[in-house]
Design a protein around this motif. Structure first.
Motif, short mmCIF file in Angstrom:
data_model
loop_
_atom_site.label_atom_id
_atom_site.label_comp_id
_atom_site.label_asym_id
_atom_site.label_seq_id
_atom_site.Cartn_x
_atom_site.Cartn_y
_atom_site.Cartn_z
N ASN A 75 0.79 -1.09 -0.09
CA ASN A 75 0.07 -0.21 0.11
C ASN A 75 0.81 1.18 0.06
OD1 ASN A 75 0.46 0.81 3.02
ND2 ASN A 75 -0.49 -1.20 3.27
N ALA A 76 0.32 2.45 0.02
CA ALA A 76 1.16 3.58 -0.17
C ALA A 76 2.17 4.02 0.86
CB ALA A 76 0.26 4.62 -0.20
N ALA A 77 1.68 3.45 2.01
CA ALA A 77 2.25 3.60 3.30
C ALA A 77 3.39 2.47 3.63
CB ALA A 77 1.62 3.97 4.76
N GLN A 78 3.19 1.39 3.08
CA GLN A 78 4.03 0.08 3.23
C GLN A 78 4.17 -0.71 1.71
OE1 GLN A 78 1.00 -1.48 5.71
NE2 GLN A 78 2.61 -1.84 7.40
N PRO A 79 4.96 0.33 0.80
CA PRO A 79 5.07 -0.29 -0.45
C PRO A 79 5.89 -1.63 -0.66
CG PRO A 79 6.65 1.35 -0.10
CD PRO A 79 5.93 1.44 1.21
N ASN A 80 6.37 -2.13 0.57
CA ASN A 80 7.44 -3.32 0.51
C ASN A 80 6.43 -4.50 0.95
OD1 ASN A 80 9.30 -1.97 -0.53
ND2 ASN A 80 10.29 -1.66 1.16
N HIS A 81 5.22 -4.10 1.31
CA HIS A 81 4.29 -5.14 2.23
C HIS A 81 3.67 -6.18 1.44
CE1 HIS A 81 2.22 -6.71 5.70
NE2 HIS A 81 1.11 -6.40 5.22
N GLY A 82 4.11 -7.65 1.47
CA GLY A 82 3.50 -8.70 0.67
C GLY A 82 3.59 -8.48 -0.85
N VAL A 83 4.73 -7.76 -1.41
CA VAL A 83 4.69 -7.51 -2.91
C VAL A 83 4.65 -8.90 -3.65
CG1 VAL A 83 7.03 -7.87 -3.09
CG2 VAL A 83 5.95 -6.19 -4.41
N PHE A 84 4.90 -9.82 -3.01
CA PHE A 84 4.75 -11.19 -3.80
C PHE A 84 3.17 -11.62 -4.00
CE2 PHE A 84 5.35 -11.84 0.72
CZ PHE A 84 4.57 -12.24 1.09
N VAL A 85 2.50 -11.03 -3.24
CA VAL A 85 0.86 -11.33 -3.67
C VAL A 85 0.59 -10.58 -4.68
CG1 VAL A 85 -1.19 -11.26 -2.88
CG2 VAL A 85 0.46 -12.15 -1.26
N GLU A 86 1.04 -9.02 -4.64
CA GLU A 86 0.79 -8.17 -5.74
C GLU A 86 1.27 -8.69 -7.09
OE1 GLU A 86 0.86 -3.49 -6.12
OE2 GLU A 86 2.89 -4.21 -5.79
N SER A 87 2.43 -9.06 -7.01
CA SER A 87 3.09 -9.43 -8.48
C SER A 87 2.29 -10.52 -9.08
CB SER A 87 4.67 -9.87 -8.00
OG SER A 87 5.34 -10.17 -9.01
N ARG A 88 1.99 -11.61 -8.18
CA ARG A 88 1.24 -12.70 -9.03
C ARG A 88 -0.13 -12.33 -9.44
NH1 ARG A 88 -0.63 -18.34 -6.00
NH2 ARG A 88 -2.74 -17.13 -5.64
N LEU A 89 -0.76 -11.42 -8.59
CA LEU A 89 -1.84 -11.03 -9.24
C LEU A 89 -1.78 -10.07 -10.40
CD1 LEU A 89 -5.17 -10.63 -8.69
CD2 LEU A 89 -4.47 -8.81 -7.32
N ARG A 90 -0.92 -9.21 -10.55
CA ARG A 90 -0.74 -8.23 -11.73
C ARG A 90 -0.49 -8.91 -12.95
NH1 ARG A 90 3.97 -4.20 -11.03
NH2 ARG A 90 3.18 -3.74 -13.16
N HIS A 91 0.06 -10.28 -12.91
CA HIS A 91 0.23 -11.28 -14.04
C HIS A 91 -0.83 -11.75 -14.45
CE1 HIS A 91 4.67 -10.25 -13.05
NE2 HIS A 91 4.83 -10.57 -14.43
N LEU A 92 -1.84 -12.35 -13.30
CA LEU A 92 -2.83 -12.84 -13.68
C LEU A 92 -3.87 -12.06 -14.33
CD1 LEU A 92 -4.89 -15.38 -13.67
CD2 LEU A 92 -5.33 -14.39 -11.09
N VAL A 93 -4.07 -10.55 -13.81
CA VAL A 93 -4.86 -9.85 -14.51
C VAL A 93 -4.41 -9.36 -15.81
CG1 VAL A 93 -5.73 -7.26 -14.27
CG2 VAL A 93 -5.67 -8.74 -12.33
N ALA A 94 -2.91 -9.21 -15.97
CA ALA A 94 -2.47 -8.82 -17.19
C ALA A 94 -2.87 -9.76 -18.36
CB ALA A 94 -0.97 -8.54 -17.20
N SER A 95 -3.29 -11.07 -18.09
CA SER A 95 -3.53 -11.83 -19.24
C SER A 95 -4.79 -11.64 -19.88
CB SER A 95 -3.78 -13.40 -18.49
OG SER A 95 -5.02 -13.32 -17.58
N GLY A 96 -5.63 -10.66 -19.20
CA GLY A 96 -6.98 -10.23 -19.65
C GLY A 96 -7.83 -11.26 -19.74
N GLU A 97 -7.92 -12.51 -18.71
CA GLU A 97 -8.71 -13.27 -18.61
C GLU A 97 -9.27 -13.29 -17.03
OE1 GLU A 97 -8.16 -17.36 -20.23
OE2 GLU A 97 -6.42 -16.45 -21.39
N ALA A 98 -8.85 -12.33 -16.33
CA ALA A 98 -9.39 -12.19 -14.96
C ALA A 98 -9.04 -10.78 -14.63
CB ALA A 98 -8.58 -12.97 -14.02
N ARG A 99 -10.01 -10.41 -13.64
CA ARG A 99 -9.78 -9.07 -13.19
C ARG A 99 -9.94 -8.98 -11.51
NH1 ARG A 99 -14.81 -7.58 -16.40
NH2 ARG A 99 -16.75 -7.53 -14.80
N SER A 100 -9.85 -8.11 -10.81
CA SER A 100 -9.92 -8.18 -9.35
C SER A 100 -10.11 -6.93 -8.67
CB SER A 100 -8.35 -9.03 -8.89
OG SER A 100 -8.64 -9.27 -7.31
N LEU A 101 -10.77 -6.86 -7.64
CA LEU A 101 -10.81 -5.94 -6.85
C LEU A 101 -9.97 -6.56 -5.21
CD1 LEU A 101 -13.55 -3.63 -5.76
CD2 LEU A 101 -12.42 -4.90 -3.87
#
Length: 424
Positions: free
Chosen positions: A43-69
């Protein structure tokens, strides 16, 4: 450790520089609508927090076959005053933000210091339930809940799935399988989460074995390892320039990256330095053990050879990886250590402890070596052995290129569609 670049448009989305192959069967299907639920998310105050979760989700969404909130609850705290340390950072987290095109909500929940293992699930559930009910009332539609970390996040994700009638896929990450089950109440809740989830993801085969030992049916667990962003993590154009930028000389440089806590094993690497004369250790990370690690280096007479770089933005990590002669991972527990692949993608071989996932990530001489134990003596011997005949850095990079995100993304899409079909 925040990534700076926006995800590529779906039509040209790439994982590690490789274009994702379109799914003919899924081409006519609408994207999977996910609610990603985790307290481990940057998040904006903790940019290093759980980046591994964000990274996997970004690649999943970038496929165009999934979206997420993303629903990433944050502990409530009343003050941003620096004297409160990490608790003050929680107060600085915005209620809502956007990162890399994804909408993030951070509802507050009550986390009592020292009692989090006992009170965390209930207070986290109340906050998440209220937020999700509001989102659904506003018109949000979701097909499945994508939960990360089994406790308390996983059991709460299962409760949300039951409450709102949605299938739940949980990803186990490491200490939620290796450490937390050692406590009676978390162990009981983790077993309930395993039973209640529609499917489980393990980031390594070793972690799957841990889940099975906790009672998960083997067929319920899918191994989907983490990948590495090969565009962001690449060898420096000039290592001499990279080393000069960090104030490094010609001596062999060892790099250790991770939160400054006991299980990351930084103290073992410091304790190995007396047996590695002339070697310098660069530690990237912050945490409660900073003072103790500095005192250890002083007591061993190696303080002048240990440099604490603090936490660094994710975009700067390639500079550190590329400048080092070897990355040393001394963790006692890891589900899948992303730093291993990130270092290798920058051409830097690794010396890794035998934590879960290490032998899967370091499976060829070009990658480095895995120790039999994470002790100062073993680390010193491993470093000497690796640096006496280091692999060609181009070969190390080539090895890392076999770990793009593509297979992981395709595996997630298939798994989500399977659990959705089973529910229907």
């Amino acid at each position: 450790m925040t990534r700076q670049n926006e995800a590529a448009p779906a039509s040209t989305a790439a994982a590690g520089g490789t274009l994702l192959r379109p799914n003919p069967a899924g081409a006519a299907q609408r994207p999977i609508r996910l609610l990603t639920f985790s307290t481990l998310y940057p998040n904006a105050a903790q940019p290093n927090h759980g980046v591994f979760v964000e990274s996997r989700l970004r690649h999943l969404v970038a496929s165009g076959e999934a979206r997420s909130l993303v629903l990433a609850p944050t502990p409530w705290f009343p003050s941003r005053a620096d004297r409160f340390g990490r608790w003050a950072r929680y107060a600085a987290v915005p209620a809502e933000e956007r990162r890399h095109g994804l909408r993030l909500l951070h509802p507050r929940f009550l986390a009592l210091p020292g009692l989090g293992l006992l009170t965390g699930p209930a207070s986290l559930y109340l906050a998440a339930r209220a937020a999700l009910a509001r989102l659904l009332a506003e018109g949000l539609e979701i097909d499945a809940i994508d939960g990360h970390y089994l406790y308390p996040d996983g059991i709460v994700a299962v409760w949300l799935g039951l409450e709102f009638g949605k299938p739940v896929v949980l990803t186990a990450r490491g200490s939620d399988v290796s450490q937390l089950p050692g406590y009676r109440l978390p162990r009981r809740a983790i077993r309930r989460a395993i039973v209640g989830a529609d499917a489980l993801i393990a980031v390594s085969a070793g972690l799957k074995e841990g889940l099975v030992a906790l009672g998960a049916p083997p067929g319920k667990v899918t191994v989907l390892r983490n990948g590495v962003d090969l565009r962001s993590f690449r060898p420096p154009s000039c290592r001499r320039t990279a080393r000069a930028a960090l104030g490094l000389g010609a001596e062999p440089v060892l790099l250790s990256v991770g939160h400054l806590i006991e299980r990351k094993g930084h103290h073992h690497i410091i304790a190995a330095l007396p047996a590695l004369p002339g070697h310098r250790l660069l530690i990237v990370g912050e945490g409660p053990d900073r003072a103790a690690l500095g005192a250890l280096a002083q007591s061993l007479g190696v303080a002048e050879r240990v440099q604490f770089a603090g936490a660094q933005p994710h975009a700067l990590l390639p500079l550190y990886f590329g400048a080092a002669d070897a990355l040393v991972l001394a963790s006692s527990r890891e589900g899948w250590a992303n730093v291993l692949l990130e270092a290798m993608a920058c051409g830097t071989p690794v010396v890794a402890s035998p934590a879960w996932g290490s032998r899967e990530a370091v499976a060829a001489p070009a990658a480095g070596l895995v120790l039999e134990e994470a002790s100062p003596a073993a680390i010193a011997e491993g470093v000497r052995r690796l640096l006496a005949s280091p692999p060609d850095r181009a070969a190390t990079r080539a090895y890392a290129e076999g770990f793009s995100w593509e297979a992981t993304t395709e595996g997630q899409l298939a798994l989500f569609r399977r659990v959705m079909a089973a529910r229907c």
